[in-house]
Write an enzyme that holds these catalytic residues in place. Structure first.
Site, mmCIF file in Angstrom:
data_model
loop_
_atom_site.group_PDB
_atom_site.id
_atom_site.type_symbol
_atom_site.label_atom_id
_atom_site.label_comp_id
_atom_site.label_asym_id
_atom_site.label_seq_id
_atom_site.Cartn_x
_atom_site.Cartn_y
_atom_site.Cartn_z
ATOM 1 N N HIS A 158 -6.781 5.724 7.470
ATOM 2 C CA HIS A 158 -6.030 5.243 6.307
ATOM 3 C C HIS A 158 -5.116 6.306 5.686
ATOM 4 C CE1 HIS A 158 -5.521 1.803 3.641
ATOM 5 N NE2 HIS A 158 -5.378 2.661 2.644
ATOM 6 N N ALA A 164 2.748 -2.004 4.197
ATOM 7 C CA ALA A 164 2.545 -0.981 5.219
ATOM 8 C C ALA A 164 2.150 -1.725 6.491
ATOM 9 C CB ALA A 164 1.418 -0.055 4.789
ATOM 10 N N MET A 200 -1.639 -6.862 7.332
ATOM 11 C CA MET A 200 -2.691 -7.753 6.826
ATOM 12 C C MET A 200 -2.284 -8.452 5.527
ATOM 13 S SD MET A 200 -5.847 -5.170 7.457
ATOM 14 C CE MET A 200 -5.900 -4.128 8.925
ATOM 15 N N SER A 201 -1.002 -8.607 5.310
ATOM 16 C CA SER A 201 -0.552 -9.236 4.055
ATOM 17 C C SER A 201 0.741 -10.005 4.302
ATOM 18 C CB SER A 201 -0.317 -8.143 3.003
ATOM 19 O OG SER A 201 0.728 -7.282 3.408
ATOM 20 N N TYR A 240 -8.319 -10.459 3.301
ATOM 21 C CA TYR A 240 -9.507 -9.786 3.859
ATOM 22 C C TYR A 240 -10.457 -9.281 2.784
ATOM 23 C CZ TYR A 240 -7.218 -5.197 3.133
ATOM 24 O OH TYR A 240 -6.605 -4.106 2.588
ATOM 25 N N GLU A 241 -9.969 -9.177 1.551
ATOM 26 C CA GLU A 241 -10.860 -8.776 0.449
ATOM 27 C C GLU A 241 -11.700 -9.949 -0.030
ATOM 28 O OE1 GLU A 241 -8.650 -5.664 -2.302
ATOM 29 O OE2 GLU A 241 -7.258 -7.227 -1.667
ATOM 30 N N SER A 269 0.829 -1.217 0.000
ATOM 31 C CA SER A 269 0.000 0.000 0.000
ATOM 32 C C SER A 269 0.858 1.260 0.000
ATOM 33 C CB SER A 269 -0.873 0.065 1.261
ATOM 34 O OG SER A 269 -1.704 -1.041 1.321
ATOM 35 N N ASN A 271 1.984 3.745 10.828
ATOM 36 C CA ASN A 271 1.271 4.257 12.008
ATOM 37 C C ASN A 271 1.722 3.427 13.194
ATOM 38 O OD1 ASN A 271 -0.548 2.154 10.465
ATOM 39 N ND2 ASN A 271 -1.098 2.008 12.630
ATOM 40 N N HIS A 277 -5.457 -9.161 -1.040
ATOM 41 C CA HIS A 277 -5.509 -9.429 0.400
ATOM 42 C C HIS A 277 -6.553 -10.496 0.697
ATOM 43 C CE1 HIS A 277 -3.903 -5.272 0.219
ATOM 44 N NE2 HIS A 277 -3.179 -5.660 1.250
ATOM 45 N N HIS A 315 -2.663 1.969 -6.288
ATOM 46 C CA HIS A 315 -2.042 0.945 -7.124
ATOM 47 C C HIS A 315 -2.654 0.971 -8.503
ATOM 48 C CE1 HIS A 315 0.460 -1.082 -4.313
ATOM 49 N NE2 HIS A 315 -0.506 -1.149 -3.434
#
Ligand code: HPA
Length: 276
Positions: free
Chosen positions: A239, A114, A203-204, A86-87, A31, A227, A84, A62
């Site tokens: 975000h 990230a 998350m990746s 989560y997608e 990201s 963050n 991802h 992207h």
């Protein structure tokens, strides 16, 4: 070979027909890090929509395309846009870029992301070389049960740290914890993750690195700390911080990636770092 979905060979075939050759290394851009793709020389650009088996990509920042070309004198395959879990994609799908790179003969993989800082010493903008992974409670490798997850990259991380220091780029190192998302974590989760030994959360990446290991590549993950994770600082998370942190350290990160992919002293291509 049967370790691939048939779509992988088809995607590799499409790429060969467009002039994509054997890559020295492949990189997945996380990201906000897609800009690197623009620094590749003489590149062939192929939108994911032209690749059999590839889902549409939906993360801002992207272009959802593969770029193949030169970085220094190395041939590099860069994936701008990742999938991802989560997608809604199964892990088998999230590792397609790694498998297609392998099908093209690639033996080295860089995976960027990230991530949220858990370690109290971390600051927004830190570049963390991933030296180990925690991916509980879910299994993030699509591989068979016989496959052991064993990303442990201390020596490669040592060498890359020296390389970065010579170039004047400050890096840190640590353990990356995979959390499914899509929401950020609770305070209690982050506290628990810290006790478990995690330095950053994202998350990746874990599945992609595991797949690179299974396919006997050398591989390295790099997290940009965008963050501080929930509860580490008092500020609310959103975000837009990712974009800000990315631009803050963008130059250094691009220089670091270029160094790892193309410096004459890079350890990335040393056969002893290939997992087998
Ligand atoms: N948690 C999980 N994933 C993330 C974070 C975070 O704080 N920051 C960037 N990706």
């Amino acid at each position: 070979m049967e370790w691939f979905d048939p779509a992988v060979e088809k995607a590799a075939e499409v790429l060969r027909s467009k002039g994509v050759g054997k890559p020295d290394a492949s990189i997945i851009l996380g990201s906000g890090l897609g800009k690197f793709a623009g620094t590749i020389n003489d590149s062939v650009v192929v939108p994911y929509s032209e690749l059999p088996g590839f889902p549409e990509t939906g993360v801002a920042g992207h272009d959802g395309a593969l770029h193949f070309g030169k970085v220094g004198n190395r041939s590099i395959l860069a994936w701008s846009g990742r999938f991802h879990h989560y997608e809604g994609y199964p892990f088998e799908r999230t590792v397609l870029p790694v498998q297609v790179a392998a099908a093209l003969g690639c033996r080295a993989m860089l995976v960027t992301n990230a991530a949220g800082g858990i370690n109290f010493r971390f600051r927004v903008g830190d570049l963390m070389l991933i030296d180990d992974i925690i991916s509980l409670p879910v299994r993030v490798s699509p591989a068979t049960r016989r496959f052991r997850q064993r990303y442990a990259n201390d020596t490669l991380v040592n060498e890359v740290t020296h390389l970065a220091a010579k170039a004047g780029i400050a890096v840190t190192r640590g353990t990356y914890l995979y959390a499914k998302g899509p929401t950020y974590e609770t305070k209690a989760e982050i506290r628990a993750f810290r006790i478990m030994g995690a330095d950053a959360v994202g998350m990746s990446t874990a599945a992609e690195l595991n797949e690179a290991i299974r396919l006997e590549m050398s591989c390295l993950g790099i997290s940009l700390i965008t963050n501080l994770a929930t509860g580490v600082s008092k500020e609310k998370l959103d975000h837009s911080e990712i974009a800000e942190a990315a631009s803050l350290r963008e130059k250094d990160l691009l220089a670091l990636i270029t160094l790892i992919l193309s410096d004459p002293d890079t350890p990335l291509y040393k056969p002893e770092y290939r997992f087998r």
